[in-house]
Design a protein around this motif. Structure first.
Motif, short mmCIF file in Angstrom:
data_model
loop_
_atom_site.label_atom_id
_atom_site.label_comp_id
_atom_site.label_asym_id
_atom_site.label_seq_id
_atom_site.Cartn_x
_atom_site.Cartn_y
_atom_site.Cartn_z
N GLU A 40 49.17 -27.85 -21.94
CA GLU A 40 49.90 -27.93 -20.67
C GLU A 40 48.98 -27.65 -19.50
OE1 GLU A 40 53.90 -26.50 -22.96
OE2 GLU A 40 53.13 -25.25 -21.35
N LEU A 41 47.89 -26.97 -19.77
CA LEU A 41 46.85 -26.75 -18.76
C LEU A 41 45.85 -27.89 -18.76
CD1 LEU A 41 45.26 -25.05 -16.71
CD2 LEU A 41 44.39 -23.69 -18.62
N PRO A 101 50.96 -23.61 -15.55
CA PRO A 101 51.11 -24.15 -16.90
C PRO A 101 52.01 -23.23 -17.72
CG PRO A 101 48.98 -23.06 -16.68
CD PRO A 101 49.64 -23.01 -15.32
N ALA A 112 53.51 -32.70 -19.46
CA ALA A 112 52.39 -32.15 -18.70
C ALA A 112 51.62 -33.22 -17.93
CB ALA A 112 51.46 -31.36 -19.61
#
Length: 224
Positions: free
Chosen positions: A27-28, A98, A211
């Motif tokens: 997600e980052l 995130p 994401a």
């Protein structure tokens, strides 16, 4: 060059368990990949500073995750996060949170980061979050005393996804319920499907599959 502030958690376990946790890497990394592709800078910060805990660093077949995690400058940032106390939020065009379960135990209730985000939003800034990242929106209170999300539609990791993931009994609180109680509207789609909501300058994504799209929405807003 536009620049994004990325606050990550210092909490290295799932709630009060001893299960390794922190920020969920994809997600980052998927958002960082979109930022890199669009020549947008970013700084990774945390409440305490220092090395930030990551999990989901060994997902088979996720080439973007592997590529970003393998980047030396990214590793330098994630292993040496800047303490929030040293951050001047005026230097940034957006804030991105995130996900990962870790932040349910720190950013979800941290007033220092929340005050910084409120100042940023009221000055015309953009805020984005994905999966459990929207937990960091819960404490953001604007200067009129209203919560940031009081008049906003948001999404985040769902109850069904917590059940599927086997975390429903270990999380500090159920994010879907917390957002449903505080936001104007909480919306979701079928578990694990991509879903992003933009409401004014606030962007939220439901789960890891969202994401990349959150990154795209963020870039689009930054270009306006």
């Amino acid at each position: 060059m536009k620049k994004v502030l990325i606050p990550v958690t210092n909490h290295a376990t799932l709630g009060s368990t001893d299960q390794a946790n922190g920020t969920y890497a994809p997600e980052l990394t998927h958002v960082v990949d979109v930022l890199n592709a669009n020549n947008i800078g970013f700084d990774i910060v945390s409440i305490q500073g220092g090395k930030a805990p990551l999990y989901g660093t060994d997902i088979e077949g996720d080439e973007i995750n592997n590529k970003v995690l393998g980047d030396a400058s990214f590793q330098t940032q994630i292993n040496n996060t800047v303490p929030v106390s040293q951050v001047n939020v005026d230097d940034y065009d957006a804030i991105f949170y995130p996900g990962g379960f870790g932040l349910l135990s720190d950013l979800a209730s941290n007033e220092e980061v929340a005050a910084m985000a409120a100042k940023h939003y009221e000055a015309g800034g953009i805020i984005a979050a994905v999966c459990h990242g929207p937990a960091a929106l819960l404490p953001i209170t604007l200067s009129n005393g209203e919560l940031l999300i009081a008049d906003k539609e948001v999404t985040a990791f769902t109850r069904e996804e917590e059940v599927d993931f086997g975390t429903i009994n270990d999380i500090p609180f159920l994010l879907e319920e917390a957002l449903t109680r505080k936001a104007a509207q909480y919306s979701k789609v079928q578990p694990w499907n991509e879903f992003v909501i933009q409401d004014d300058r606030l962007v939220t994504g439901q789960n890891p599959a969202s994401a990349h799209a959150v990154g795209e929405f963020l870039v689009k807003l930054l270009a306006e």
